[in-house]
Design a protein around this motif. Sequence first.
Motif, PDB file in Angstrom:
ATOM      1  N   PHE A  14      -1.470  -4.687   6.626  1.00 48.78           N
ATOM      2  CA  PHE A  14      -0.976  -3.582   5.805  1.00 48.78           C
ATOM      3  C   PHE A  14      -2.088  -2.588   5.438  1.00 48.78           C
ATOM      4  CE2 PHE A  14       0.609  -1.680   1.786  1.00 48.78           C
ATOM      5  CZ  PHE A  14       1.701  -1.028   2.336  1.00 48.78           C
ATOM      6  N   LYS A  15      -3.290  -3.073   5.210  1.00 51.78           N
ATOM      7  CA  LYS A  15      -4.396  -2.165   4.878  1.00 51.78           C
ATOM      8  C   LYS A  15      -4.725  -1.261   6.055  1.00 51.78           C
ATOM      9  CE  LYS A  15      -6.371  -4.976   1.267  1.00 51.78           C
ATOM     10  NZ  LYS A  15      -7.487  -5.760   0.780  1.00 51.78           N
ATOM     11  N   ASP A  16      -4.672  -1.792   7.264  1.00 48.87           N
ATOM     12  CA  ASP A  16      -4.881  -0.943   8.437  1.00 48.87           C
ATOM     13  C   ASP A  16      -3.737   0.065   8.583  1.00 48.87           C
ATOM     14  OD1 ASP A  16      -7.181  -2.342   8.895  1.00 48.87           O
ATOM     15  OD2 ASP A  16      -6.639  -2.999  10.919  1.00 48.87           O
ATOM     16  N   PHE A  17      -2.529  -0.360   8.240  1.00 46.04           N
ATOM     17  CA  PHE A  17      -1.386   0.550   8.266  1.00 46.04           C
ATOM     18  C   PHE A  17      -1.619   1.721   7.304  1.00 46.04           C
ATOM     19  CE2 PHE A  17       2.921   1.756   6.826  1.00 46.04           C
ATOM     20  CZ  PHE A  17       3.480   2.107   8.057  1.00 46.04           C
ATOM     21  N   LEU A  18      -2.104   1.412   6.107  1.00 46.00           N
ATOM     22  CA  LEU A  18      -2.432   2.477   5.154  1.00 46.00           C
ATOM     23  C   LEU A  18      -3.564   3.356   5.693  1.00 46.00           C
ATOM     24  CD1 LEU A  18      -2.264   0.505   1.779  1.00 46.00           C
ATOM     25  CD2 LEU A  18      -0.570   2.101   2.716  1.00 46.00           C
ATOM     26  N   HIS A  61      -0.496  15.018   0.008  1.00 49.87           N
ATOM     27  CA  HIS A  61      -1.206  14.001   0.789  1.00 49.87           C
ATOM     28  C   HIS A  61      -2.555  13.679   0.163  1.00 49.87           C
ATOM     29  CE1 HIS A  61       1.299  14.991   4.533  1.00 49.87           C
ATOM     30  NE2 HIS A  61       1.591  13.765   4.170  1.00 49.87           N
ATOM     31  N   ASP A  62      -3.291  14.709  -0.201  1.00 54.33           N
ATOM     32  CA  ASP A  62      -4.616  14.493  -0.787  1.00 54.33           C
ATOM     33  C   ASP A  62      -4.539  13.652  -2.053  1.00 54.33           C
ATOM     34  OD1 ASP A  62      -5.782  15.930   1.263  1.00 54.33           O
ATOM     35  OD2 ASP A  62      -6.008  17.770   0.091  1.00 54.33           O
ATOM     36  N   PHE A  63      -3.559  13.944  -2.897  1.00 57.72           N
ATOM     37  CA  PHE A  63      -3.381  13.186  -4.130  1.00 57.72           C
ATOM     38  C   PHE A  63      -3.078  11.717  -3.830  1.00 57.72           C
ATOM     39  CE2 PHE A  63      -0.425  11.490  -7.346  1.00 57.72           C
ATOM     40  CZ  PHE A  63      -1.268  11.509  -8.448  1.00 57.72           C
ATOM     41  N   PHE A  64      -2.137  11.477  -2.926  1.00 59.27           N
ATOM     42  CA  PHE A  64      -1.733  10.117  -2.591  1.00 59.27           C
ATOM     43  C   PHE A  64      -2.872   9.357  -1.913  1.00 59.27           C
ATOM     44  CE2 PHE A  64       0.715   7.021   0.019  1.00 59.27           C
ATOM     45  CZ  PHE A  64       1.248   6.308  -1.034  1.00 59.27           C
ATOM     46  N   ILE A  65      -3.586  10.004  -1.021  1.00 58.56           N
ATOM     47  CA  ILE A  65      -4.699   9.365  -0.325  1.00 58.56           C
ATOM     48  C   ILE A  65      -5.816   9.012  -1.301  1.00 58.56           C
ATOM     49  CG2 ILE A  65      -6.553   9.827   1.343  1.00 58.56           C
ATOM     50  CD1 ILE A  65      -4.333  11.307   3.006  1.00 58.56           C
ATOM     51  N   LYS A  66      -6.070   9.885  -2.252  1.00 59.20           N
ATOM     52  CA  LYS A  66      -7.078   9.595  -3.274  1.00 59.20           C
ATOM     53  C   LYS A  66      -6.685   8.337  -4.051  1.00 59.20           C
ATOM     54  CE  LYS A  66      -9.441  11.482  -7.247  1.00 59.20           C
ATOM     55  NZ  LYS A  66      -9.204  12.105  -8.499  1.00 59.20           N
ATOM     56  N   LEU A  67      -5.411   8.235  -4.431  1.00 57.42           N
ATOM     57  CA  LEU A  67      -4.930   7.044  -5.144  1.00 57.42           C
ATOM     58  C   LEU A  67      -5.092   5.785  -4.290  1.00 57.42           C
ATOM     59  CD1 LEU A  67      -1.652   8.268  -6.877  1.00 57.42           C
ATOM     60  CD2 LEU A  67      -3.809   7.634  -7.963  1.00 57.42           C
ATOM     61  N   ARG A  69      -7.259   5.210  -1.837  1.00 60.54           N
ATOM     62  CA  ARG A  69      -8.680   4.866  -1.696  1.00 60.54           C
ATOM     63  C   ARG A  69      -9.248   4.272  -2.989  1.00 60.54           C
ATOM     64  NH1 ARG A  69     -10.956   5.976   3.019  1.00 60.54           N
ATOM     65  NH2 ARG A  69     -10.180   7.660   4.312  1.00 60.54           N
ATOM     66  N   GLU A  70      -8.772   4.753  -4.132  1.00 58.46           N
ATOM     67  CA  GLU A  70      -9.270   4.254  -5.419  1.00 58.46           C
ATOM     68  C   GLU A  70      -8.694   2.886  -5.782  1.00 58.46           C
ATOM     69  OE1 GLU A  70      -8.219   7.359  -8.152  1.00 58.46           O
ATOM     70  OE2 GLU A  70      -9.939   8.613  -7.591  1.00 58.46           O
ATOM     71  N   ASN A  71      -7.495   2.579  -5.300  1.00 58.80           N
ATOM     72  CA  ASN A  71      -6.796   1.392  -5.782  1.00 58.80           C
ATOM     73  C   ASN A  71      -6.565   0.283  -4.760  1.00 58.80           C
ATOM     74  OD1 ASN A  71      -6.120   2.202  -8.622  1.00 58.80           O
ATOM     75  ND2 ASN A  71      -5.252   3.934  -7.511  1.00 58.80           N
ATOM     76  N   VAL A  72      -6.818   0.548  -3.507  1.00 56.96           N
ATOM     77  CA  VAL A  72      -6.614  -0.473  -2.486  1.00 56.96           C
ATOM     78  C   VAL A  72      -7.952  -0.770  -1.821  1.00 56.96           C
ATOM     79  CG1 VAL A  72      -5.395  -1.123  -0.383  1.00 56.96           C
ATOM     80  CG2 VAL A  72      -4.252   0.326  -2.087  1.00 56.96           C
TER      81      VAL A  72
END
Length: 102
Positions: A14-18, A61-67, A69-72
């Motif tokens: 799942f992490k690679d999927f993200l 996208h930028d907002f979601f990607i930032k979240l 990277r910070e949380n996973v």
Amino acid sequence: MAFGNEVSLVARNFKDFLSLFINLRELYILERFRLYSSRVDFVKDYDKHYSEGISSRESEHDFFIKLLRENVEGIIDINDVYQYINDLREQVVLEIDREWDI
């Protein structure tokens, strides 16, 4: 009814999927991956069908990607999505062949 391609292998976990989402900024293209016979086909399809929509949603996208990277923890950079998926599929075939002693 459609039979034969209900599941497409695109990530090891799942992490690679993200990570693929972070790189592509679009997941629907993964559904079409089996249609590409080369990296050029993949890039052309991405540019033709997805680039414009991705650009229009850049801030979301930028907002979601930032979240993400910070949380996973453990999200990796996959710079060559085409090669990653092909390598993964080749590895799975080799493991199946070895398991079944083919």
